[in-house]
Scaffold this motif. Structure first.
Motif, PDB file in Angstrom:
ATOM      1  N   LEU A  39     -39.616 -42.449  14.009  1.00  0.00           N
ATOM      2  CA  LEU A  39     -40.956 -42.593  14.569  1.00  0.00           C
ATOM      3  C   LEU A  39     -41.340 -41.402  15.432  1.00  0.00           C
ATOM      4  O   LEU A  39     -42.489 -40.958  15.413  1.00  0.00           O
ATOM      5  N   ASN A  40     -40.413 -40.862  16.166  1.00  0.00           N
ATOM      6  CA  ASN A  40     -40.663 -39.671  16.959  1.00  0.00           C
ATOM      7  C   ASN A  40     -41.065 -38.509  16.050  1.00  0.00           C
ATOM      8  O   ASN A  40     -41.999 -37.759  16.343  1.00  0.00           O
ATOM      9  N   TRP A  41     -40.381 -38.375  14.914  1.00  0.00           N
ATOM     10  CA  TRP A  41     -40.707 -37.334  13.947  1.00  0.00           C
ATOM     11  C   TRP A  41     -42.099 -37.556  13.363  1.00  0.00           C
ATOM     12  O   TRP A  41     -42.890 -36.609  13.245  1.00  0.00           O
ATOM     13  N   ILE A  42     -42.422 -38.801  12.986  1.00  0.00           N
ATOM     14  CA  ILE A  42     -43.736 -39.106  12.411  1.00  0.00           C
ATOM     15  C   ILE A  42     -44.842 -38.781  13.409  1.00  0.00           C
ATOM     16  O   ILE A  42     -45.840 -38.146  13.064  1.00  0.00           O
ATOM     17  N   ARG A  43     -44.675 -39.213  14.649  1.00  0.00           N
ATOM     18  CA  ARG A  43     -45.696 -38.955  15.666  1.00  0.00           C
ATOM     19  C   ARG A  43     -45.929 -37.450  15.829  1.00  0.00           C
ATOM     20  O   ARG A  43     -47.063 -36.990  15.835  1.00  0.00           O
ATOM     21  N   THR A  44     -44.858 -36.680  15.967  1.00  0.00           N
ATOM     22  CA  THR A  44     -44.978 -35.234  16.130  1.00  0.00           C
ATOM     23  C   THR A  44     -45.674 -34.615  14.924  1.00  0.00           C
ATOM     24  O   THR A  44     -46.539 -33.743  15.056  1.00  0.00           O
ATOM     25  N   ASN A  45     -45.316 -35.070  13.731  1.00  0.00           N
ATOM     26  CA  ASN A  45     -45.928 -34.571  12.508  1.00  0.00           C
ATOM     27  C   ASN A  45     -47.431 -34.850  12.498  1.00  0.00           C
ATOM     28  O   ASN A  45     -48.227 -33.958  12.190  1.00  0.00           O
ATOM     29  N   LEU A  46     -47.833 -36.067  12.844  1.00  0.00           N
ATOM     30  CA  LEU A  46     -49.257 -36.421  12.819  1.00  0.00           C
ATOM     31  C   LEU A  46     -50.034 -35.696  13.921  1.00  0.00           C
ATOM     32  O   LEU A  46     -51.181 -35.285  13.705  1.00  0.00           O
ATOM     33  N   GLU A  47     -49.434 -35.530  15.083  1.00  0.00           N
ATOM     34  CA  GLU A  47     -50.094 -34.791  16.162  1.00  0.00           C
ATOM     35  C   GLU A  47     -50.373 -33.354  15.740  1.00  0.00           C
ATOM     36  O   GLU A  47     -51.405 -32.779  16.091  1.00  0.00           O
ATOM     37  N   SER A  48     -49.469 -32.767  14.955  1.00  0.00           N
ATOM     38  CA  SER A  48     -49.630 -31.374  14.515  1.00  0.00           C
ATOM     39  C   SER A  48     -50.767 -31.207  13.511  1.00  0.00           C
ATOM     40  O   SER A  48     -51.180 -30.091  13.225  1.00  0.00           O
ATOM     41  N   ARG A  49     -51.289 -32.302  12.989  1.00  0.00           N
ATOM     42  CA  ARG A  49     -52.355 -32.244  11.979  1.00  0.00           C
ATOM     43  C   ARG A  49     -53.760 -32.322  12.586  1.00  0.00           C
ATOM     44  O   ARG A  49     -54.739 -32.447  11.856  1.00  0.00           O
ATOM     45  N   GLY A  50     -53.863 -32.265  13.901  1.00  0.00           N
ATOM     46  CA  GLY A  50     -55.178 -32.220  14.535  1.00  0.00           C
ATOM     47  C   GLY A  50     -55.795 -33.568  14.872  1.00  0.00           C
ATOM     48  O   GLY A  50     -57.007 -33.658  15.091  1.00  0.00           O
ATOM     49  N   ALA A  51     -54.990 -34.604  14.935  1.00  0.00           N
ATOM     50  CA  ALA A  51     -55.514 -35.910  15.343  1.00  0.00           C
ATOM     51  C   ALA A  51     -55.967 -35.843  16.801  1.00  0.00           C
ATOM     52  O   ALA A  51     -55.376 -35.138  17.612  1.00  0.00           O
ATOM     53  N   ARG A  52     -57.026 -36.545  17.111  1.00  0.00           N
ATOM     54  CA  ARG A  52     -57.520 -36.595  18.490  1.00  0.00           C
ATOM     55  C   ARG A  52     -56.511 -37.298  19.387  1.00  0.00           C
ATOM     56  O   ARG A  52     -56.288 -36.909  20.521  1.00  0.00           O
ATOM     57  N   SER A  53     -55.905 -38.365  18.855  1.00  0.00           N
ATOM     58  CA  SER A  53     -54.846 -39.079  19.580  1.00  0.00           C
ATOM     59  C   SER A  53     -53.939 -39.741  18.563  1.00  0.00           C
ATOM     60  O   SER A  53     -54.360 -40.042  17.451  1.00  0.00           O
ATOM     61  N   VAL A  54     -52.678 -39.937  18.957  1.00  0.00           N
ATOM     62  CA  VAL A  54     -51.717 -40.652  18.117  1.00  0.00           C
ATOM     63  C   VAL A  54     -50.989 -41.637  19.019  1.00  0.00           C
ATOM     64  O   VAL A  54     -50.313 -41.244  19.967  1.00  0.00           O
ATOM     65  N   GLU A  55     -51.156 -42.916  18.730  1.00  0.00           N
ATOM     66  CA  GLU A  55     -50.501 -43.982  19.477  1.00  0.00           C
ATOM     67  C   GLU A  55     -49.676 -44.814  18.503  1.00  0.00           C
ATOM     68  O   GLU A  55     -49.831 -44.695  17.282  1.00  0.00           O
ATOM     69  N   ILE A  56     -48.845 -45.684  19.067  1.00  0.00           N
ATOM     70  CA  ILE A  56     -47.947 -46.501  18.253  1.00  0.00           C
ATOM     71  C   ILE A  56     -48.107 -47.971  18.598  1.00  0.00           C
ATOM     72  O   ILE A  56     -48.173 -48.337  19.775  1.00  0.00           O
ATOM     73  N   CYS A  57     -48.134 -48.780  17.549  1.00  0.00           N
ATOM     74  CA  CYS A  57     -48.113 -50.238  17.676  1.00  0.00           C
ATOM     75  C   CYS A  57     -46.955 -50.727  16.810  1.00  0.00           C
ATOM     76  O   CYS A  57     -46.923 -50.469  15.611  1.00  0.00           O
ATOM     77  N   THR A  58     -46.005 -51.404  17.432  1.00  0.00           N
ATOM     78  CA  THR A  58     -44.869 -51.927  16.679  1.00  0.00           C
ATOM     79  C   THR A  58     -44.686 -53.408  16.968  1.00  0.00           C
ATOM     80  O   THR A  58     -44.918 -53.859  18.091  1.00  0.00           O
ATOM     81  N   LEU A  59     -44.296 -54.137  15.963  1.00  0.00           N
ATOM     82  CA  LEU A  59     -44.029 -55.556  16.172  1.00  0.00           C
ATOM     83  C   LEU A  59     -42.745 -55.744  16.961  1.00  0.00           C
ATOM     84  O   LEU A  59     -42.687 -56.545  17.880  1.00  0.00           O
ATOM     85  N   LEU A  60     -41.703 -54.968  16.615  1.00  0.00           N
ATOM     86  CA  LEU A  60     -40.401 -55.116  17.266  1.00  0.00           C
ATOM     87  C   LEU A  60     -39.914 -53.775  17.809  1.00  0.00           C
ATOM     88  O   LEU A  60     -40.168 -52.734  17.223  1.00  0.00           O
TER      89      LEU A  60
END
Length: 185
Positions: free
Chosen positions: A114-135
Motif C-alpha cells: 500500500l505504501n508503494w501504491i500510494r507513492t506511485n499514485l501521488e507521482s501521477r499528479g493526483a491532488r490528494s491520495v488517501e486510504i480507506c481500508t476495512l481491516l
C-alpha cells in the motif's frame, strides 16, 4: 458462502456480515462529508482482487455518486508473507491528474504494498491520495502507512472472507474470520 460451510477451516468469526455493513456505512458517510464540494473530482481506486466486496458495498453506502477505477498489483511470491516487491498487473484506466484519489483496500498487513501504491499514485499528479481500508493489522506493520479511514483494527492472524482469500479460496465467505492453521501450515 456462510461460515457453517467452512467446517474446521474457520477458527472463529471476527466480524459478521451485519457488522461489516454497518461499519462500511459509517465510513461512507464520513468520506462523503470529508469530500464535500469535491465529489466531482473524487476517484475511488480499488485494489484487486481483495477489495472487490469492500468497494461494492462501500460505494452502495455512499449518499451520492463517485467514479471508480481498479488496480491489480502483486507482492506475494507464495504463501502468506509479502515479498516486498510490487508489480503492477492491471493499471488504472483513468488519468488521475488533479483528482482526489481514495484508495479502497480490504486489508493493510505489512503496509509495504500500500505504501508503494500510494507513492506511485501521488507521482501521477493526483491532488490528494488517501486510504480507506476495512481491516488493518497494526502489529504486522513493517512501514507506517497514514490511513485516513479504518474499519477495524485486528490482531496479526491470517483472516479470510469478504474478499480476503487463501490460495484463491474463501473470498465469498460473508463474514471475516481467522483461518485455521492446519489449512495453511
Amino acid at each position: 458462502m456462510d461460515a457453517e460451510h467452512m467446517g474446521a477451516d474457520l477458527e472463529n468469526v471476527l466480524f459478521t456480515e451485519e457488522q461489516i455493513q454497518q461499519r462500511l456505512g459509517e465510513l461512507a458517510q464520513q468520506v462523503w462529508a470529508d469530500y464535500d464540494g469535491k465529489h466531482d473530482d473524487l476517484l475511488l481506486v480499488g485494489v484487486l482482487k481483495g477489495a472487490v466486496m469492500v468497494m461494492a458495498d462501500f460505494m452502495r453506502a455512499l449518499p451520492g455518486s463517485a467514479a471508480m477505477d481498479w488496480m491489480a498489483v502483486s507482492s506475494y511470491g507464495s504463501g502468506t508473507k509479502s515479498s516486498g516487491v510490487v508489480r503492477i498487473l492491471k493499471d488504472l484506466d483513468t488519468d488521475i491528474t488533479d483528482k482526489h484519489v481514495l484508495i479502497v483496500e480490504d486489508i493493510i498487513d505489512s503496509g509495504l504494498t500500500l505504501n508503494w501504491i500510494r507513492t506511485n499514485l501521488e507521482s501521477r499528479g493526483a491532488r490528494s491520495v488517501e486510504i480507506c481500508t476495512l481491516l488493518r493489522k497494526p502489529e504486522a506493520a513493517k512501514v507506517e502507512v497514514d490511513t485516513r479511514y479504518v474499519g477495524f483494527d485486528i490482531p496479526p492472524a491470517f483472516v479470510v472472507g469478504y474478499g480476503l482469500d487463501y490460495d484463491e479460496k474463501y473470498r465469498n465467505l460473508r463474514v471475516i474470520g481467522t483461518l485455521a492453521p492446519h489449512v495453511y501450515s
